[in-house]
Design an enzyme around this catalytic site. Structure first.
Site, short mmCIF file in Angstrom:
data_model
loop_
_atom_site.label_atom_id
_atom_site.label_comp_id
_atom_site.label_asym_id
_atom_site.label_seq_id
_atom_site.Cartn_x
_atom_site.Cartn_y
_atom_site.Cartn_z
N LYS A 134 -10.38 -8.56 -14.60
CA LYS A 134 -9.85 -8.83 -15.93
C LYS A 134 -10.96 -9.30 -16.86
CE LYS A 134 -6.90 -11.95 -14.43
NZ LYS A 134 -5.90 -13.07 -14.35
N LYS B 71 -6.57 -9.90 -5.04
CA LYS B 71 -5.19 -9.50 -5.35
C LYS B 71 -4.32 -9.89 -4.16
CE LYS B 71 -2.32 -5.61 -6.84
NZ LYS B 71 -1.29 -5.73 -5.80
N ARG C 10 9.95 -13.23 -9.73
CA ARG C 10 9.57 -12.16 -10.65
C ARG C 10 10.78 -11.41 -11.20
NH1 ARG C 10 5.23 -7.33 -9.38
NH2 ARG C 10 4.82 -6.76 -11.54
N ALA D 253 0.84 -1.21 0.00
CA ALA D 253 0.00 0.00 0.00
C ALA D 253 0.87 1.25 0.00
CB ALA D 253 -0.92 0.00 1.22
N GLU D 254 1.93 1.23 0.80
CA GLU D 254 2.83 2.38 0.84
C GLU D 254 3.55 2.56 -0.50
OE1 GLU D 254 4.75 2.89 5.11
OE2 GLU D 254 4.59 0.78 4.56
#
Length: 669
Positions: free
Chosen positions: A284, A123, A144, A30-31
């Site tokens: 989506k 999410k 990733r 969130a930050e």
């Protein structure tokens, strides 16, 4: 100030991306999203917004081998509120208030083909992982990384729950998911970690694999190698993943905009009770689109984030953080949960804010997150929100600089050290210079080491340092040292505005100096001769800013001459009637250029009399991009407004021959 903030955001985002993808994250998603969103609002075309993950340069500190992804791991666009989501959904063809269409269970395909259907999924707040299969057998598990290449951690992945070693079908391709840690395990075994995501990200990259059995993989995507038609329906893809033995993220189908917004509110209200962390929903298109999936930022899906939270706490102490010459108050509060993290520190901005809010030690305060690195105290908490103690005390302001012992000046909006030779102030000035010039190879850590060793004390010292000196630094090496020196000594021609902004006068950035130059104070000589009254007469400047500029130029005069004397940096002459062939033309950039950095391209435009804009607007002359056929928001808006789109080759040709401008505008790029 805007350019200063953009530069600061770029540094912070790169720093936190590095800690996120190559270790344990320092801040919550969130930050990080708030920093990302602020950069996007200030500079929508910033090249950093097009990149994913860490830079991927240099050796991997954990020693894992590198592997390329089968499914591109790009980033999603984000909607921070219902209005932003509605805007995206309407572009995608989603309807609202359609009678008879309600949320369906996760595997009900009845409405497919009858109306526009969208998948809505949790999410997950974890660490992305791609499982690569060959004829049904797991070949590699890849983190990733930078979105194209990641670390191969197959041994660790096999210890996690949810990872399937052999599929029930001879599938060749990739399966993508999120590695998460359940709340129950985090509370029992890893309470020292800030949150579940931090714990998962660190454990999955342990060389010895210890603790990986405490993690699980939850999947949400798959793609077959060489067969874009293998999956055509995202809902059927989820069913296929379940059939292969994978756990999948919670999935529902919707066709109504308002139903999705209501569902988001419902999930947000009970997110703390879910077994794993989520930080929003992913929406989506149900129809699988591999072309869209391969984009760095897919257009047919979006992350719909939860609203910012507010928490109430008690102010117990105020610490003063140094940034250059400025002392910024930081409030220490009783621990509260906010946006998925435990908050103990919150920004107080400046002395005037403390006085205006009437804050005291012991006050009940409201704490929120508004795009700062740490949360912010916005004011006193509503009456009765918390029970306050009877005893309160005044907040003490520091009176002397802890770096040099000089008496501090309380300017209201700023508490600062006025000593021009203060070590902290000098370090910050060099950092600002490096930021304005865009020397990416000189990071804050390297500069700190150069200061600590005495290699650099002033900006001009950068131009005397030799590669042999840098090569002595641990983990630097001769090749890296030579690269740093080469980039420092690259010849650059700066506008007067950029040159002065690099000297870090408080509150004075390129925008303000552009106003000064436009008013006719357009050479360094004229700037040195200008009085405070002359500068204050410039439209948009006040007496305080005028005095700051005049004092700063006087203070740095010798250093400015020293830098120019190396014949590496030059100040571009003010444009004359003969040298401003791009006068009246404006340019916006999106994506990266191959031949130069964006700030260099913008400087070239300015020296020819043109202007650079950060967004596509009605009166824009040209949008410059190397992906002219992209479906990006900037490209779409340029097409909608009839703004010509140039590729890099055309842009470079225009710089050499500005007469091409008319031809390009008529071609209707």
């Amino acid at each position: 100030m805007k350019n200063d903030r953009i530069a600061a955001l770029e540094r912070l985002i790169k720093k936190y991306q590095d800690s996120y993808y190559n270790g344990e994250a320092e801040i919550s998603d969130a930050e990080f999203d708030l920093l990302w969103d602020e950069l996007r609002s200030l500079d929508p075309g910033n090249a950093l917004l097009k990149k994913v993950g860490a830079d991927g340069q240099g050796p991997d500190p954990d020693g894992f081998p590198k592997a390329r992804h089968l499914i591109p791991m790009g980033s999603q666009d984000k909607a921070a509120n219902p209005e932003e989501f509605r805007s995206w959904a309407k572009k995608m063809g989603m309807e609202t208030e359609k009678e008879g269409v309600k949320a369906e269970t996760s595997l009900t395909p009845d409405l497919f083909g009858l109306t526009k259907i969208f998948l809505v999924q949790f999410k997950l707040d974890g660490a992305s992982l791609e499982l690569q299969y060959e004829k049904g057998k797991l070949r590699a598990a890849v983190t990733r990384g930078d979105g194209v290449t990641g670390d191969e951690i197959t041994h660790n992945a096999l210890a996690m729950s949810g990872v399937v070693a052999e599929l029930k079908s001879p599938f060749t391709g990739g399966v993508r998911g999120e590695v998460v840690m359940p709340h129950e395990i985090w509370k029992k075994k890893y309470p020292d970690k800030a949150n579940c995501r931090n714990a998962a990200n660190g454990i999955m990259r342990r060389k010895d694999g210890m603790g990986c059995e405490d993690l699980k993989l939850v999947t949400y995507d798959a793609a077959a190698t060489g067969d874009d038609a293998y999956f055509t329906d995202e809902l059927e893809k989820i069913a296929w993943l379940k059939k292969q033995g994978f756990e999948t993220t919670d999935t529902k189908t919707f066709s109504d905009i308002e139903d999705i917004i209501a569902y988001r509110d419902e999930i947000a209200a009970k997110r703390e009770k879910l077994p794993v962390d989520i930080d929003g929903l992913v929406i989506k298109d149900r129809a699988t689109d591999m072309t869209d999936l391969r984009r760095a930022r897919p257009e047919h899906q979006i992350a719909f984030k939860f609203e910012l939270e507010t928490a109430y706490s008690i102010l117990r102490q105020v610490e003063w953080s140094e940034s250059g010459a400025t002392y910024t108050p930081i409030g220490i509060v009783d621990p509260v949960r906010l946006a998925g993290t435990t908050v103990k520190r919150a920004n107080l901005n400046n002395p005037d804010m403390i006085r205006a809010m009437g804050l005291k030690i012991g006050s009940a305060v409201s704490v929120v997150k508004r795009g700062e690195i740490i949360p912010k105290i916005e004011g006193l908490a509503p009456e009765g929100a918390l029970e306050e103690g009877e005893e309160k005390s005044e907040i003490e302001f520091p009176s002397k600089c802890i770096s040099c012992g000089t008496d501090l000046i309380d300017g209201g909006t700023r508490l600062y050290c006025p000593n021009a030779a203060c070590p902290k102030r000098l370090v910050h000035r060099v950092e600002k210079w490096v930021s304005v010039l865009g020397i990416m190879e000189l990071g804050e850590k390297l500069l700190a080491r150069m200061f600590a060793k005495g290699n650099v004390r002033q900006i001009g010292d950068l131009y005397t340092i030799e590669a042999a000196e840098l090569a002595e630094f641990e983990r630097m090496g001769e090749a890296s040292a030579a690269k740093v020196v080469r980039h420092i000594r690259t010849k650059r021609e700066l506008s007067l505005a950029a040159f002065v902004a690099g000297f870090d006068f408080e509150g004075v950035g390129e925008t303000i100096m552009d106003k000064v130059a436009a008013a006719g104070i357009d050479t360094l000589e004229k700037l040195r001769e200008a009085s405070v009254a002359d500068l204050a007469a410039v439209y948009g400047l006040g007496d305080i800013t005028a005095k700051t500029i005049a004092d700063g130029v006087k203070e740095c005069s010798a250093e400015m001459d020293r830098i120019l004397g190396f014949n590496i940096i030059a100040i571009a002459p003010p444009p004359s009637s003969d040298s401003i062939p791009l006068k009246g033309l404006s340019f916006c950039f999106t994506g990266e250029l191959a031949s130069m950095k964006r700030n260099e391209a913008e400087e070239k435009i300015k020296t020819l009399g043109g202007s650079a804009k950060s967004s596509v607007v009605k009166d824009l002359s040209f949008l410059v991009t190397n992906d002219t056929e992209s479906g990006s928001a900037k490209n779409k808006k340029a097409n909608d407004l009839g703004v010509p789109i140039l590729d890099e080759e055309e842009f470079l040709a225009l710089l050499k021959n500005p007469q091409l401008a008319g031809e390009y505008r008529n071609k209707g790029h």
